[in-house]
Design a protein around this motif. Sequence first.
Motif, PDB file in Angstrom:
ATOM      1  N   VAL A   1       0.840  -1.212   0.000  1.00  0.00           N
ATOM      2  CA  VAL A   1       0.000   0.000   0.000  1.00  0.00           C
ATOM      3  C   VAL A   1       0.868   1.252   0.000  1.00  0.00           C
ATOM      4  O   VAL A   1       1.766   1.404   0.828  1.00  0.00           O
ATOM      5  CB  VAL A   1      -0.961   0.031   1.214  1.00  0.00           C
ATOM      6  CG1 VAL A   1      -1.662   1.392   1.306  1.00  0.00           C
ATOM      7  CG2 VAL A   1      -2.000  -1.071   1.084  1.00  0.00           C
ATOM      8  N   LYS A   2       0.624   2.094  -0.967  1.00  0.00           N
ATOM      9  CA  LYS A   2       1.232   3.426  -1.050  1.00  0.00           C
ATOM     10  C   LYS A   2       0.406   4.230  -2.039  1.00  0.00           C
ATOM     11  O   LYS A   2      -0.456   3.668  -2.732  1.00  0.00           O
ATOM     12  CB  LYS A   2       2.693   3.332  -1.515  1.00  0.00           C
ATOM     13  CG  LYS A   2       2.869   2.698  -2.879  1.00  0.00           C
ATOM     14  CD  LYS A   2       4.319   2.731  -3.293  1.00  0.00           C
ATOM     15  CE  LYS A   2       4.466   2.141  -4.694  1.00  0.00           C
ATOM     16  NZ  LYS A   2       5.815   2.204  -5.194  1.00  0.00           N
TER      17      LYS A   2
ATOM     18  N   ILE B   1      -3.401   4.743   6.933  1.00  0.00           N
ATOM     19  CA  ILE B   1      -3.366   6.017   6.218  1.00  0.00           C
ATOM     20  C   ILE B   1      -2.390   5.808   5.059  1.00  0.00           C
ATOM     21  O   ILE B   1      -1.241   5.389   5.277  1.00  0.00           O
ATOM     22  CB  ILE B   1      -2.860   7.168   7.111  1.00  0.00           C
ATOM     23  CG1 ILE B   1      -3.739   7.304   8.360  1.00  0.00           C
ATOM     24  CG2 ILE B   1      -2.808   8.479   6.320  1.00  0.00           C
ATOM     25  CD1 ILE B   1      -3.125   8.173   9.460  1.00  0.00           C
ATOM     26  N   VAL B   2      -2.847   6.053   3.842  1.00  0.00           N
ATOM     27  CA  VAL B   2      -1.986   5.874   2.666  1.00  0.00           C
ATOM     28  C   VAL B   2      -0.983   7.029   2.629  1.00  0.00           C
ATOM     29  O   VAL B   2      -1.363   8.196   2.741  1.00  0.00           O
ATOM     30  CB  VAL B   2      -2.825   5.859   1.371  1.00  0.00           C
ATOM     31  CG1 VAL B   2      -1.932   5.675   0.151  1.00  0.00           C
ATOM     32  CG2 VAL B   2      -3.903   4.783   1.438  1.00  0.00           C
ATOM     33  N   GLU B   3       0.302   6.676   2.519  1.00  0.00           N
ATOM     34  CA  GLU B   3       1.335   7.712   2.420  1.00  0.00           C
ATOM     35  C   GLU B   3       1.984   7.637   1.043  1.00  0.00           C
ATOM     36  O   GLU B   3       1.645   6.781   0.235  1.00  0.00           O
ATOM     37  CB  GLU B   3       2.356   7.531   3.547  1.00  0.00           C
ATOM     38  CG  GLU B   3       1.671   7.702   4.907  1.00  0.00           C
ATOM     39  CD  GLU B   3       2.618   7.790   6.086  1.00  0.00           C
ATOM     40  OE1 GLU B   3       3.676   7.134   6.068  1.00  0.00           O
ATOM     41  OE2 GLU B   3       2.281   8.519   7.034  1.00  0.00           O
ATOM     42  N   ARG B   4       2.947   8.542   0.801  1.00  0.00           N
ATOM     43  CA  ARG B   4       3.517   8.620  -0.547  1.00  0.00           C
ATOM     44  C   ARG B   4       4.193   7.309  -0.957  1.00  0.00           C
ATOM     45  O   ARG B   4       3.950   6.787  -2.035  1.00  0.00           O
ATOM     46  CB  ARG B   4       4.491   9.789  -0.639  1.00  0.00           C
ATOM     47  CG  ARG B   4       4.579  10.364  -2.029  1.00  0.00           C
ATOM     48  CD  ARG B   4       5.333  11.659  -2.005  1.00  0.00           C
ATOM     49  NE  ARG B   4       6.699  11.399  -1.578  1.00  0.00           N
ATOM     50  CZ  ARG B   4       7.763  11.569  -2.349  1.00  0.00           C
ATOM     51  NH1 ARG B   4       7.617  12.013  -3.574  1.00  0.00           N
ATOM     52  NH2 ARG B   4       8.972  11.283  -1.893  1.00  0.00           N
ATOM     53  N   ASP B   5       5.038   6.770  -0.060  1.00  0.00           N
ATOM     54  CA  ASP B   5       5.801   5.576  -0.427  1.00  0.00           C
ATOM     55  C   ASP B   5       5.465   4.341   0.382  1.00  0.00           C
ATOM     56  O   ASP B   5       6.117   3.313   0.235  1.00  0.00           O
ATOM     57  CB  ASP B   5       7.301   5.870  -0.265  1.00  0.00           C
ATOM     58  CG  ASP B   5       7.719   7.028  -1.161  1.00  0.00           C
ATOM     59  OD1 ASP B   5       7.412   6.972  -2.366  1.00  0.00           O
ATOM     60  OD2 ASP B   5       8.316   7.989  -0.633  1.00  0.00           O
ATOM     61  N   SER B   6       4.503   4.472   1.309  1.00  0.00           N
ATOM     62  CA  SER B   6       4.111   3.319   2.139  1.00  0.00           C
ATOM     63  C   SER B   6       2.780   3.659   2.797  1.00  0.00           C
ATOM     64  O   SER B   6       1.985   4.381   2.213  1.00  0.00           O
ATOM     65  CB  SER B   6       5.187   3.036   3.192  1.00  0.00           C
ATOM     66  OG  SER B   6       5.305   4.128   4.079  1.00  0.00           O
ATOM     67  N   CYS B   7       2.560   3.157   4.009  1.00  0.00           N
ATOM     68  CA  CYS B   7       1.341   3.546   4.706  1.00  0.00           C
ATOM     69  C   CYS B   7       1.604   3.541   6.205  1.00  0.00           C
ATOM     70  O   CYS B   7       2.596   2.968   6.671  1.00  0.00           O
ATOM     71  CB  CYS B   7       0.199   2.590   4.373  1.00  0.00           C
ATOM     72  SG  CYS B   7       0.470   0.894   4.885  1.00  0.00           S
ATOM     73  N   ARG B   8       0.717   4.187   6.933  1.00  0.00           N
ATOM     74  CA  ARG B   8       0.853   4.233   8.385  1.00  0.00           C
ATOM     75  C   ARG B   8      -0.328   3.473   9.000  1.00  0.00           C
ATOM     76  O   ARG B   8      -1.489   3.693   8.614  1.00  0.00           O
ATOM     77  CB  ARG B   8       0.801   5.706   8.805  1.00  0.00           C
ATOM     78  CG  ARG B   8       0.867   5.882  10.270  1.00  0.00           C
ATOM     79  CD  ARG B   8       1.619   7.134  10.619  1.00  0.00           C
ATOM     80  NE  ARG B   8       1.822   7.180  12.047  1.00  0.00           N
ATOM     81  CZ  ARG B   8       2.211   8.260  12.704  1.00  0.00           C
ATOM     82  NH1 ARG B   8       2.447   9.381  12.025  1.00  0.00           N
ATOM     83  NH2 ARG B   8       2.361   8.234  13.991  1.00  0.00           N
ATOM     84  N   ILE B   9      -0.028   2.592   9.929  1.00  0.00           N
ATOM     85  CA  ILE B   9      -1.087   1.779  10.529  1.00  0.00           C
ATOM     86  C   ILE B   9      -1.783   2.561  11.640  1.00  0.00           C
ATOM     87  O   ILE B   9      -1.126   3.104  12.525  1.00  0.00           O
ATOM     88  CB  ILE B   9      -0.506   0.440  11.023  1.00  0.00           C
ATOM     89  CG1 ILE B   9      -0.056  -0.370   9.791  1.00  0.00           C
ATOM     90  CG2 ILE B   9      -1.534  -0.345  11.832  1.00  0.00           C
ATOM     91  CD1 ILE B   9       0.716  -1.607  10.089  1.00  0.00           C
ATOM     92  N   VAL B  10      -3.108   2.624  11.557  1.00  0.00           N
ATOM     93  CA  VAL B  10      -3.912   3.369  12.537  1.00  0.00           C
ATOM     94  C   VAL B  10      -4.288   2.476  13.722  1.00  0.00           C
ATOM     95  O   VAL B  10      -4.308   2.913  14.865  1.00  0.00           O
ATOM     96  CB  VAL B  10      -5.199   3.920  11.870  1.00  0.00           C
ATOM     97  CG1 VAL B  10      -6.118   4.575  12.893  1.00  0.00           C
ATOM     98  CG2 VAL B  10      -4.850   4.896  10.753  1.00  0.00           C
TER      99      VAL B  10
END
Length: 300
Positions: free
Chosen positions: A125-126, A290-299
Amino acid sequence: MEGYDYNELLSVGKVSADALEFSKKVIKPGASLLDAVNRIESFIKDRGCEFSFPTNLSVNEQAAHYTPLFDDKSVFSENSVVKVDLGARRGFYLTDCAITIDLSGEHSKLCEAAVEALDAAISIVKSGVEVCMIGAAIEEVGRKFGLKTIRNLGGHGIEKDELHADVFIPNYNNGDRTKLDEGQVVAIEPFFTEGSAGMVEDGDIVEIFQRHGDSRPRSNISRELLEKIESRYITYPFAARWLYADKDWENEFKVKRALADLVSSEAVESFPVLIEKSNGLVAQAEKELIVERDSCRIVT
Ligand code: CO
């Protein structure tokens, strides 16, 4: 998303993740489902949150949408495979996450597959990823474990106040090339089954409801119930047991009748338990990201 406080979302997400951890302590063979759900929901309330939806405790071939009844007498058995799907909410910040608890330890392959598929999906995911590629990653893990993915369930976008927003994230490669964007909030939720169908259908039990549209019923008692629903749960899903527990109402039967009236007059939508079509065991894993530019952040 504009005017969106991601830190607030992360703080609510932490409550949900902690509640999933806590659920492992209360879901044991012989424990009552009603007691377990009450303890999990109290855990969330004690941390200053409301609910995105009632806590689901779906067992074995139930894939989703089972929440204990007001007078639920059932207990977890030695062999229960329990999907705990929950979501803390603060204001319009909604979270959604799930784990599967395998009480016998004999279905570890099924449960591991769901976790591994979720990890595989998260790893790609990114910003710019196509949703069908997430589905393909999930399906691939299922193939490796010899399990079917459930094709008519999937992940979804989550927006301010909207639990199932626009984007649908399939659990197989459905050819949908919709891309995820930076800053978008999504839930990914692979479901696998040992069954042959790989599909869910509506069962007979209905315990989850939600205010829907703007129609108003004629009867006074139904209208009174609708006002209560609107003031307490706004347009979020709620459990019938939350209403029956209310001391203002004379009896459960009266509420049941009014609720049935609200459903038939389409003022309230109902969400039946979803059962795997071939009655196969089902496991699920879900996280919000949360979708980020090069990966994602787990909520969660
Ligand atoms: Co979800």
